[in-house]
Design an enzyme around this catalytic site. Structure first.
Site, PDB file in Angstrom:
ATOM      1  N   CYS A  39       3.931  -7.971  -6.014  1.00 56.14           N
ATOM      2  CA  CYS A  39       3.535  -6.567  -5.810  1.00 56.14           C
ATOM      3  C   CYS A  39       4.171  -5.604  -6.810  1.00 56.14           C
ATOM      4  O   CYS A  39       3.504  -4.713  -7.332  1.00 56.14           O
ATOM      5  CB  CYS A  39       3.926  -6.127  -4.403  1.00 56.14           C
ATOM      6  SG  CYS A  39       2.935  -6.883  -3.127  1.00 56.14           S
ATOM      7  N   VAL A  44       2.082  -2.939  -8.834  1.00 55.14           N
ATOM      8  CA  VAL A  44       2.134  -1.513  -8.475  1.00 55.14           C
ATOM      9  C   VAL A  44       2.390  -0.666  -9.723  1.00 55.14           C
ATOM     10  O   VAL A  44       1.776   0.386  -9.915  1.00 55.14           O
ATOM     11  CB  VAL A  44       3.211  -1.257  -7.394  1.00 55.14           C
ATOM     12  CG1 VAL A  44       3.495   0.223  -7.246  1.00 55.14           C
ATOM     13  CG2 VAL A  44       2.760  -1.838  -6.068  1.00 55.14           C
TER      14      VAL A  44
END
Ligand code: SF4
Length: 508
Positions: free
Chosen positions: A152, A156
């Site tokens: 992630c 991101v």
């Protein structure tokens, strides 16, 4: 004290000793824990239809989803290639989770590394982490390939893997021609099956892009993300050998998750060779054993001119028939007599036990292909599916499930639940119970709370050992599934009948 050097007790018994029970009571009092009456009242409410409706209407919160995140699937796919190191661009904690999740299921270590991004990399980007990480991984572990996926944190902030890899090659941290397949695996969409697909496609693209195809008669098979891969892949290879079919398994984890204890640690073992992955471009067709694990990979195979076919975790009679008929159609070879005999044995076993199987009601949860394959086998047994839930299933899966259920009167009571979690499953089972629950180890909380016996038949199985060593695909695998289900049914029957002695029979 209940514990001493001469008398070491396991925690399961130790914590039931009076000293510990008293300690737990004092702790509860100190924490102002709810009274037994309040807990009972709340439990009754949580089991009600009123709560079920609120629970099923829930949108913004996921509680105990029956899925994992994308890079877990990418790691699983990566380690199925010869001497390949799974490499996550992202946080160390994510990679520790992937390793432990797979190790807890297979009872084998899983090698994977990360670029250990922390706060500074999250602000300034993870370029240097990736450049240094590749150099370290290449030098220390000497893999033949490093397969890069993302967690992630990298997604991101939008790290550009392609540009970073080019920079790593330019800086000399990795040779120019060294294979570095990549897959963007953002965990805020999809699940481990999406990540698996992305990595398989990444590896094939790495070896296929820019090459001319010279078609031959070989087949490729993509097994998909599978907790039973050790047994299933070996069973697949046995079936193909019986057939006399030349085939390449694309990502074969059967050796790396089943290394022997003989004094030598194998960080890498077995797997699809890089030569075979390259030559797979020339195959006549690519077959996916699990459609929803392989959609992008099949698109790639079709785009280079291969035929494609997809199955849904083929278990039982009809699904295995279709798989073998497709092999026969693609190769022009007849289905071997040995496999026809195996089919007859499975049908015989199902008929022998039909009195115990017929009319039983089941709820099933797991990955979309597993739930489809398991439901199909349950219908073949004359049993009735009730709640069929896949957190990572989509609208297409729902439609396929409904078509399947319509093929049998036993499917009439079934309800298909897309995108729901196991907390939703709790409400469903509390209000509309069934005889048996089929799923992963996470179903044990439902079993405890609702008294519905759990049959562990899909990933992850943390609290039982070695199931993954035995196949569940094909006729032979179907027999194993049948025995697993029957054992549970008859064990439960023995426990129930032992309470009164009525029908506590020796012969079942
Ligand atoms: S969901 Fe994201 S943060 Fe959590 S383990 Fe997966 S990749 Fe890491």
């Amino acid at each position: 004290m209940p514990q001493s050097a001469e008398r070491i007790k396991d925690h399961a018994t130790l914590f039931n000793e009076p000293e510990y029970l008293a300690l737990f009571e004092r702790k509860k009092a100190l924490e102002c824990g709810a009274s037994a009456e309040a807990v009972a009242e709340q439990t009754e409410y949580v089991n009600s239809w009123e709560y079920r409706e609120k629970n099923l209407a829930r949108e913004a919160l996921m509680v105990n989803p029956a899925k994992a995140c994308q890079p877990l699937g990418a790691v699983f796919a990566a380690v199925g290639f010869e001497r390949t190191l799974a490499f996550n661009h992202g946080s160390q904690g994510c990679t520790a989770y992937f390793r432990s999740h797979l190790a807890r299921h297979f009872k084998e270590p899983c090698a994977a590394v990360s670029t250990s991004m922390t706060e500074d990399a999250a602000v300034f980007g993870g370029l240097q982490n990736l450049v240094d990480g590749l150099a370290n991984a290449y030098t220390v572990y000497k893999p033949n390939m490093i397969a890069i996926s993302t967690t992630c944190i990298a997604e991101v902030i939008g790290d550009d893997l392609t540009a970073f890899i080019q920079r790593a090659r330019k800086d000399g941290s990795i040779p120019e021609d060294y294979p570095l397949p990549q897959a963007h695996t953002p965990s805020f969409v999809g699940s481990h099956i999406t990540g698996y697909d992305a990595m398989v496609k990444g590896v094939l693209s790495n070896f296929w892009n820019g090459k001319a195809r010279e078609p031959n008669d070989r087949l490729n098979i993509i097994p998909g993300f599978d907790g039973y891969a050790v047994g299933n892949n070996r069973e697949l290879k046995r079936i193909l050998a019986e057939f006399g079919v030349d085939c390449t398994l694309i990502s074969d984890v059967s050796e790396v998750f089943d290394t022997p204890t003989d004094g030598a640690y194998r960080m890498f073992d077995g797997g699809t060779t890089l030569e075979a992955a390259t030559a797979a471009l020339n195959a006549k067709a690519t077959i996916a054993m699990q459609q929803y694990c392989s959609e992008k990979s099949l698109e790639l195979a079709a785009s280079v001119g291969q035929e494609t076919a997809a199955f849904h975790y083929p278990m039982g009679v009809g699904a295995t028939d279709e798989f073998l008929m497709k092999l026969s159609e693609l190769t022009g070879k007849p289905i071997p007599e040995s496999l026809e005999k195996e089919r007859g044995r499975l049908v015989d076993a199902m008929a022998d036990s039909s009195a115990w199987l017929h009319g039983k009601t089941y709820s099933i949860f797991g990955d979309p292909d597993f739930v489809y394959g398991m439901t199909r086998f349950v219908l073949e047994m004359g049993a009735e599916p009730i709640h069929l839930l896949s957190t990572n299933g989509g609208k297409a899966w729902e439609a396929q499930m409904k078509t399947l259920l319509a093929t049998s009167p036993a499917g009439a009571k079934a309800q298909v639940w897309v995108g729901k979690d196991l907390w939703a499953m709790r409400s469903l089972l509390a209000t509309e119970p069934c005889d048996l629950l089929i799923g992963s180890s996470y179903g044990k909380y439902l079993e405890r709370d609702l008294g519905i016996p759990l049959i562990r038949l899909t990933f992850p199985i943390f609290d039982r050992h070695h199931h993954h060593r035995f196949p569940v695909w094909g006729y032979a695998g179907g027999l194993r599934v049948l025995v697993t289900i029957l054992d549970k049914i008859l064990d439960v029957l023995d426990v129930e009948t032992a309470k009164t002695g009525i029908s506590f029979d020796l012969v079942r």
